[in-house]
Design a protein around this motif. Structure first.
Motif, PDB file in Angstrom:
ATOM      1  N   VAL A 108      20.460  27.708  70.500  1.00  9.17           N
ATOM      2  CA  VAL A 108      21.397  27.893  69.380  1.00  9.17           C
ATOM      3  C   VAL A 108      21.369  29.338  68.921  1.00  9.17           C
ATOM      4  O   VAL A 108      20.367  30.043  69.095  1.00  9.17           O
ATOM      5  CB  VAL A 108      21.036  26.965  68.196  1.00  9.17           C
ATOM      6  N   PRO A 109      22.458  29.822  68.286  1.00 15.62           N
ATOM      7  CA  PRO A 109      22.439  31.162  67.695  1.00 15.62           C
ATOM      8  C   PRO A 109      21.549  31.188  66.466  1.00 15.62           C
ATOM      9  O   PRO A 109      21.233  30.145  65.879  1.00 15.62           O
ATOM     10  CB  PRO A 109      23.903  31.409  67.343  1.00 15.62           C
ATOM     11  N   SER A 110      21.142  32.370  66.059  1.00 14.02           N
ATOM     12  CA  SER A 110      20.176  32.500  64.958  1.00 14.02           C
ATOM     13  C   SER A 110      20.692  31.930  63.651  1.00 14.02           C
ATOM     14  O   SER A 110      19.897  31.469  62.818  1.00 14.02           O
ATOM     15  CB  SER A 110      19.794  33.971  64.774  1.00 14.02           C
ATOM     16  N   ASP A 111      22.020  31.925  63.445  1.00 11.65           N
ATOM     17  CA  ASP A 111      22.530  31.429  62.163  1.00 11.65           C
ATOM     18  C   ASP A 111      22.471  29.909  62.050  1.00 11.65           C
ATOM     19  O   ASP A 111      22.789  29.349  60.996  1.00 11.65           O
ATOM     20  CB  ASP A 111      23.948  31.935  61.904  1.00 11.65           C
ATOM     21  N   LYS A 112      22.067  29.218  63.122  1.00 13.70           N
ATOM     22  CA  LYS A 112      21.891  27.763  63.048  1.00 13.70           C
ATOM     23  C   LYS A 112      20.439  27.372  62.819  1.00 13.70           C
ATOM     24  O   LYS A 112      20.129  26.202  62.597  1.00 13.70           O
ATOM     25  CB  LYS A 112      22.394  27.089  64.333  1.00 13.70           C
ATOM     26  N   ILE A 113      19.524  28.340  62.870  1.00 14.85           N
ATOM     27  CA  ILE A 113      18.101  28.037  62.688  1.00 14.85           C
ATOM     28  C   ILE A 113      17.800  27.909  61.200  1.00 14.85           C
ATOM     29  O   ILE A 113      18.121  28.786  60.403  1.00 14.85           O
ATOM     30  CB  ILE A 113      17.219  29.132  63.318  1.00 14.85           C
ATOM     31  N   ARG A 114      17.178  26.803  60.828  1.00 15.56           N
ATOM     32  CA  ARG A 114      16.867  26.542  59.423  1.00 15.56           C
ATOM     33  C   ARG A 114      15.364  26.522  59.134  1.00 15.56           C
ATOM     34  O   ARG A 114      14.954  26.554  57.984  1.00 15.56           O
ATOM     35  CB  ARG A 114      17.457  25.190  58.997  1.00 15.56           C
ATOM     36  N   MET A 115      14.537  26.452  60.181  1.00 16.10           N
ATOM     37  CA  MET A 115      13.095  26.367  59.945  1.00 16.10           C
ATOM     38  C   MET A 115      12.340  26.788  61.192  1.00 16.10           C
ATOM     39  O   MET A 115      12.804  26.571  62.317  1.00 16.10           O
ATOM     40  CB  MET A 115      12.686  24.944  59.559  1.00 16.10           C
ATOM     41  N   LEU A 116      11.191  27.411  60.983  1.00 14.42           N
ATOM     42  CA  LEU A 116      10.263  27.741  62.060  1.00 14.42           C
ATOM     43  C   LEU A 116       9.128  26.733  62.054  1.00 14.42           C
ATOM     44  O   LEU A 116       8.542  26.447  61.004  1.00 14.42           O
ATOM     45  CB  LEU A 116       9.697  29.147  61.866  1.00 14.42           C
ATOM     46  N   ILE A 117       8.813  26.192  63.229  1.00 12.59           N
ATOM     47  CA  ILE A 117       7.668  25.310  63.375  1.00 12.59           C
ATOM     48  C   ILE A 117       6.763  25.883  64.460  1.00 12.59           C
ATOM     49  O   ILE A 117       7.233  26.293  65.522  1.00 12.59           O
ATOM     50  CB  ILE A 117       8.100  23.875  63.766  1.00 12.59           C
ATOM     51  N   LEU A 118       5.468  25.922  64.189  1.00 10.66           N
ATOM     52  CA  LEU A 118       4.484  26.386  65.159  1.00 10.66           C
ATOM     53  C   LEU A 118       3.538  25.252  65.498  1.00 10.66           C
ATOM     54  O   LEU A 118       3.202  24.425  64.636  1.00 10.66           O
ATOM     55  CB  LEU A 118       3.676  27.560  64.598  1.00 10.66           C
ATOM     56  N   THR A 119       3.093  25.196  66.751  1.00 13.91           N
ATOM     57  CA  THR A 119       2.045  24.241  67.092  1.00 13.91           C
ATOM     58  C   THR A 119       0.746  24.694  66.438  1.00 13.91           C
ATOM     59  O   THR A 119       0.590  25.852  66.056  1.00 13.91           O
ATOM     60  CB  THR A 119       1.855  24.140  68.610  1.00 13.91           C
TER      61      THR A 119
END
Length: 487
Positions: A108-119
């Motif tokens: 997805v493009p960056s403007d669709k990212i709503r959250m960062l999740i890390l393991t």
């Protein structure tokens, strides 16, 4: 459903997945009553759509597909997925390093990212980064809400969450899931254990608690030391939900008796994107006293349980590595990802609840990464847990594997006892008995020593009792033709 021409990889196709897919059986009960054939047909349709999606959107997957001569149109049955290679954590980390921060698998493009999740990085080789779209986040919360509901949580129920919020997917999903199911959510992780009990648990009398087995044991011991009977002190409590680590049946039976509440187990991972499996209404222990099962969310993920050596599917009842393929994830989807989780496969018809989804055995999930080879022997930490915690006098332990000044591998286990454990002679006897049992069962001698009260770390989320210090030890030792000597 869109059809993607594999030869037109630059085609900009706008994939729109049914938003209903982000909701599960709390709102769509037909999912729990469908037969296996319906489930597999849905899996096939979603798999085909997802493979088309990642091929069109991700240079990472397009290259992997092309390397083995596979096109999404080649998928004729679910088994065709096995034509694609397995995906490992090091490959994801390399992709992130080459195209930071999410790698070329990002769809997805960056403007669709709503959250960062890390393991959580528990394997010790780095954290995977996952971009979460709004749909991904909504699905994750709905997955948690689904199993909260199956475990008996209803609107208005006071739900105590002990996991700290952060960039890990579990605590965030649990909070959103509690909100979605309509529970009265109490996120009490920031407070110390005594405050949790005195200020929040006694005052608000929860209906349900989410905790790790280790932390639940800690709360149980604190209640005992403070003179509290959990049954009497928390009369509304009827649901205890645990996750993140293995446990013996005897422990679960004892905890249920002490707290007067049914134990349910939940299993999730960042790679799934939500809660991947959970016990049904029966809980973790059957009426016959054996282990229950955790039904997998096969509506949103395609699961394989494979022999880690041959990469062939295992038979029901056998252990293998869980491999997953997301069926409608948007941001950072995975195709045939090796979780490194060791599970035992339970066929769907083995549970009396009638759900069409296959399951994994409760209480025995472990990490292949966690296995430690000591003096040529395979040592599983959960087996050591079972031996040491079989003694009710023990509260916690921590172990380290190291190389001594003579170049020999050694294991030291520090054991912290409960306040009611008795005199020094009795505690020393327990250490000797446990050491002898570990030597018989694991084939490795381990030195057990007593740790002072309150000196060992208490784990609220993921428990990590073992450290491997052998590389550091080897740096201190010079190997010469005449033997070893201290540097």
């Amino acid at each position: 459903m869109y059809s993607v021409d594999c030869r037109q990889s630059s085609k900009n196709t706008d994939f729109r997945l049914d938003p209903a897919y982000s909701m599960l059986s709390t709102l769509y009960p037909k999912l729990d009553t469908a037969n296996r054939a319906v489930l597999e047909q849905v899996q096939f349709e979603r798999l085909r759509s997802q493979l088309e999606y990642v091929y069109a959107r991700s240079p990472f997957y397009r290259q992997r597909f092309q390397q083995v001569g596979f096109c999404p149109d080649d998928l004729r049955e679910l088994a065709d997925l096995r034509r694609l290679p397995l995906l490992s954590k090091p490959e994801l980390l390399a992709d992130q390093q080459n195209a930071p921060p999410y790698g070329e698998r990002l769809c997805v493009p960056s403007d669709k990212i709503r959250m960062l999740i890390l393991t959580s990085g528990t394997s010790g080789i780095g954290q995977e980064a996952y971009a979460m779209t709004r749909m991904d986040i909504e699905y994750g919360g709905s997955a948690w809400a689904n199993w909260f509901y199956r475990c008996g949580v209803r609107k208005g129920d006071r739900l105590l969450l002990t996991w700290p919020l952060g960039t890990n997917s579990g605590p965030q999903g649990a909070f959103l899931g509690g909100y979605k199911v309509g529970a009265n959510v109490l996120p009490i992780a920031p407070y110390d254990s005594e405050t949790k009990i005195r200020t929040y648990m006694q005052r608000f009398d929860p209906v349900a608690i989410l905790a790790t087995p280790a932390y639940l044991s800690h709360l149980t011991i604190l209640c005992e030391e403070q003179g509290l009977d959990p049954k009497a002190s928390f009369p509304s409590l009827r649901i205890i939900m645990i996750a993140t680590e293995a446990y013996p049946v005897s422990w679960a039976q004892k905890i249920q008796a002490i707290w007067g509440a049914r134990i349910h187990e939940l299993y999730g991972n960042t790679q799934h994107g939500g809660l991947a499996a959970g016990t049904c209404e029966a809980g973790t222990i059957t009426e016959q006293g054996s282990r229950g099962c955790l039904h997998m969310d096969e509506w949103s993920c395609l699961y394989e349980v494979l022999d880690p050596e041959t990469q062939e599917p295992v038979e029901p009842g056998s252990e293998g590595e869980l491999v997953l393929t997301n069926l409608f994830r948007e941001g950072s989807p995975l195709v045939r990802f090796r979780t490194k989780d060791r599970v035992r496969l339970v066929p769907y018809h083995a549970c009396s609840c009638g759900r069409p989804t296959n399951a994994i055995e409760a209480g025995t999930i472990a990490r292949y990464d966690d296995m430690i080879k000591i003096r040529t022997q395979n040592v599983w930490p959960e087996a050591v847990d079972a031996t040491i915690f079989a003694y009710p006098e023990v509260e916690e332990y921590q172990a380290r594997v190291y190389v001594d000044e003579y170049g020999k591998e050694q294991v030291e286990i520090k054991v912290e006892f409960r306040a009611s454990a008795g005199e020094a002679d009795a505690r020393q006897r327990i250490l000797e008995l446990a050491a002898a049992e570990l030597r018989r069962n694991a084939g490795v001698s381990m030195c057990l020593v007593e740790a002072s009260a309150g000196s060992l770390e208490r784990f609220v989320f993921k428990t990590r009792r073992w450290t491997d210090e052998r590389n550091k030890g080897l740096e201190r030792v010079l190997h010469t033709a005449g033997g070893t000597r201290k540097e």
